[in-house]
Design a protein around this motif. Structure first.
Motif, PDB file in Angstrom:
ATOM      1  N   MET A   1       0.843  -1.176   0.000  1.00 17.77           N
ATOM      2  CA  MET A   1       0.000   0.000   0.000  1.00 17.77           C
ATOM      3  C   MET A   1       0.890   1.241   0.000  1.00 17.77           C
ATOM      4  N   PRO A   2       0.567   2.226  -0.829  1.00 23.08           N
ATOM      5  CA  PRO A   2       1.403   3.435  -0.891  1.00 23.08           C
ATOM      6  C   PRO A   2       1.294   4.254   0.400  1.00 23.08           C
ATOM      7  N   LEU A   3       2.334   4.995   0.648  1.00 26.11           N
ATOM      8  CA  LEU A   3       2.379   5.865   1.820  1.00 26.11           C
ATOM      9  C   LEU A   3       1.343   6.966   1.670  1.00 26.11           C
ATOM     10  N   LYS A   4       0.590   7.216   2.722  1.00 27.93           N
ATOM     11  CA  LYS A   4      -0.389   8.301   2.727  1.00 27.93           C
ATOM     12  C   LYS A   4       0.312   9.573   3.210  1.00 27.93           C
ATOM     13  N   GLU A  45      -8.758  14.822  -0.682  1.00 29.34           N
ATOM     14  CA  GLU A  45      -9.584  13.937   0.131  1.00 29.34           C
ATOM     15  C   GLU A  45      -9.615  14.525   1.545  1.00 29.34           C
ATOM     16  N   ILE A  46     -10.790  14.592   2.140  1.00 28.85           N
ATOM     17  CA  ILE A  46     -10.934  15.078   3.511  1.00 28.85           C
ATOM     18  C   ILE A  46     -11.324  13.895   4.373  1.00 28.85           C
ATOM     19  N   VAL A  47     -10.514  13.620   5.382  1.00 29.51           N
ATOM     20  CA  VAL A  47     -10.807  12.556   6.343  1.00 29.51           C
ATOM     21  C   VAL A  47     -11.083  13.233   7.681  1.00 29.51           C
ATOM     22  N   THR A  48     -12.157  12.801   8.332  1.00 25.07           N
ATOM     23  CA  THR A  48     -12.529  13.441   9.594  1.00 25.07           C
ATOM     24  C   THR A  48     -12.245  12.547  10.790  1.00 25.07           C
ATOM     25  N   HIS A  49     -11.952  13.208  11.886  1.00 25.89           N
ATOM     26  CA  HIS A  49     -11.814  12.523  13.169  1.00 25.89           C
ATOM     27  C   HIS A  49     -12.915  13.049  14.084  1.00 25.89           C
ATOM     28  N   PRO A  50     -13.237  12.337  15.149  1.00 28.05           N
ATOM     29  CA  PRO A  50     -14.279  12.812  16.069  1.00 28.05           C
ATOM     30  C   PRO A  50     -13.916  14.178  16.662  1.00 28.05           C
ATOM     31  N   ASP A  51     -14.940  14.976  16.922  1.00 34.09           N
ATOM     32  CA  ASP A  51     -14.722  16.305  17.487  1.00 34.09           C
ATOM     33  C   ASP A  51     -14.076  16.270  18.870  1.00 34.09           C
ATOM     34  N   ASP A  52     -14.187  15.150  19.560  1.00 34.21           N
ATOM     35  CA  ASP A  52     -13.582  15.088  20.898  1.00 34.21           C
ATOM     36  C   ASP A  52     -12.079  14.793  20.876  1.00 34.21           C
ATOM     37  N   VAL A  53     -11.506  14.656  19.682  1.00 31.63           N
ATOM     38  CA  VAL A  53     -10.042  14.566  19.545  1.00 31.63           C
ATOM     39  C   VAL A  53      -9.546  16.005  19.448  1.00 31.63           C
ATOM     40  N   ILE A  54      -9.041  16.521  20.553  1.00 35.26           N
ATOM     41  CA  ILE A  54      -8.676  17.937  20.651  1.00 35.26           C
ATOM     42  C   ILE A  54      -7.182  18.077  20.894  1.00 35.26           C
ATOM     43  N   GLY A  55      -6.545  18.955  20.101  1.00 31.49           N
ATOM     44  CA  GLY A  55      -5.109  19.199  20.256  1.00 31.49           C
ATOM     45  C   GLY A  55      -4.311  18.440  19.214  1.00 31.49           C
ATOM     46  N   LEU A  56      -3.111  18.964  18.932  1.00 36.49           N
ATOM     47  CA  LEU A  56      -2.295  18.381  17.871  1.00 36.49           C
ATOM     48  C   LEU A  56      -1.787  16.974  18.205  1.00 36.49           C
ATOM     49  N   ILE A  57      -1.324  16.770  19.414  1.00 36.39           N
ATOM     50  CA  ILE A  57      -0.795  15.438  19.770  1.00 36.39           C
ATOM     51  C   ILE A  57      -1.900  14.378  19.704  1.00 36.39           C
ATOM     52  N   PRO A  58      -3.079  14.604  20.314  1.00 35.47           N
ATOM     53  CA  PRO A  58      -4.148  13.610  20.152  1.00 35.47           C
ATOM     54  C   PRO A  58      -4.550  13.407  18.683  1.00 35.47           C
ATOM     55  N   LYS A  59      -4.549  14.495  17.894  1.00 38.82           N
ATOM     56  CA  LYS A  59      -4.891  14.369  16.472  1.00 38.82           C
ATOM     57  C   LYS A  59      -3.847  13.509  15.760  1.00 38.82           C
ATOM     58  N   ARG A  60      -2.571  13.753  16.025  1.00 40.76           N
ATOM     59  CA  ARG A  60      -1.515  12.951  15.393  1.00 40.76           C
ATOM     60  C   ARG A  60      -1.628  11.484  15.801  1.00 40.76           C
ATOM     61  N   ASN A  61      -1.924  11.232  17.072  1.00 46.01           N
ATOM     62  CA  ASN A  61      -2.096   9.845  17.534  1.00 46.01           C
ATOM     63  C   ASN A  61      -3.292   9.188  16.841  1.00 46.01           C
ATOM     64  N   TRP A  62      -4.396   9.929  16.694  1.00 45.63           N
ATOM     65  CA  TRP A  62      -5.568   9.396  16.006  1.00 45.63           C
ATOM     66  C   TRP A  62      -5.214   9.061  14.560  1.00 45.63           C
ATOM     67  N   ALA A  64      -2.283   8.350  13.273  1.00 50.71           N
ATOM     68  CA  ALA A  64      -1.388   7.199  13.206  1.00 50.71           C
ATOM     69  C   ALA A  64      -2.175   5.898  13.341  1.00 50.71           C
ATOM     70  N   LYS A  65      -3.151   5.877  14.248  1.00 50.40           N
ATOM     71  CA  LYS A  65      -3.975   4.671  14.401  1.00 50.40           C
ATOM     72  C   LYS A  65      -4.874   4.463  13.187  1.00 50.40           C
ATOM     73  N   HIS A  66      -5.427   5.534  12.657  1.00 52.56           N
ATOM     74  CA  HIS A  66      -6.367   5.437  11.538  1.00 52.56           C
ATOM     75  C   HIS A  66      -5.680   5.051  10.228  1.00 52.56           C
ATOM     76  N   PHE A  67      -4.571   5.694   9.915  1.00 49.57           N
ATOM     77  CA  PHE A  67      -3.919   5.493   8.624  1.00 49.57           C
ATOM     78  C   PHE A  67      -2.828   4.427   8.656  1.00 49.57           C
ATOM     79  N   GLY A  68      -2.285   4.140   9.815  1.00 46.16           N
ATOM     80  CA  GLY A  68      -1.126   3.248   9.870  1.00 46.16           C
ATOM     81  C   GLY A  68       0.108   4.028   9.468  1.00 46.16           C
ATOM     82  N   GLU A  69       0.769   3.592   8.413  1.00 41.74           N
ATOM     83  CA  GLU A  69       1.978   4.286   7.981  1.00 41.74           C
ATOM     84  C   GLU A  69       1.601   5.527   7.174  1.00 41.74           C
TER      85      GLU A  69
END
Length: 124
Positions: A1-4, A45-62, A64-69
């Motif tokens: 799978m190509p890198l996102k 492409e727009i990918v959304t995360h839940p509104d309760d993911v607040i802040g850059l570090i939680p967003k980056r963690n989300w 990483a879990k969502h996209f993998g690599e």
């Protein structure tokens, strides 16, 4: 799978500069901001995360879990520069094909070396 190549963004729907630097960029935003981002960035492409993911570090963690690599690119990046140029040669790289190729090449190298984290910086 190509890198996102993913651009985390928040309340900058009209100024996602980084999308112009790479091919097939994905912009990641809170669900409540999706409509504005789609309106101003129809080429991405727009990918959304839940509104309760607040802040850059939680967003980056989300992400990483969502996209993998993935490769994360800040939304306010407007140019890439090469640190190795010949005298008189321009150091700015603005060609999306070239920048995308550099990112993918570095990803392939990182995989071969079993490196799990790589990136660019504005610090020299």
């Amino acid at each position: 799978m190509p890198l996102k190549i993913v651009i985390p963004s928040h309340k900058r729907h009209d100024r996602v500069f980084a999308k112009k630097l790479v091919r097939d960029a994905i912009i990641c935003v809170a669900e409540s901001q999706a409509d504005l981002y789609r309106q101003f960035n129809p080429e991405c492409e727009i990918v959304t995360h839940p509104d309760d993911v607040i802040g850059l570090i939680p967003k980056r963690n989300w992400m990483a879990k969502h996209f993998g690599e993935l490769f994360m690119l800040d939304d306010d990046v407007h140019v890439c520069k090469s640190l190795f140029v010949e005298k008189g040669e321009a150091c700015a790289i603005r060609d999306p094909d070239k920048i995308t190729h550099i990112i993918n090449s570095l990803y392939e190298l990182a995989c071969m070396l079993d490196v799990h984290l790589f990136g660019f910086t504005s610090r020299i």
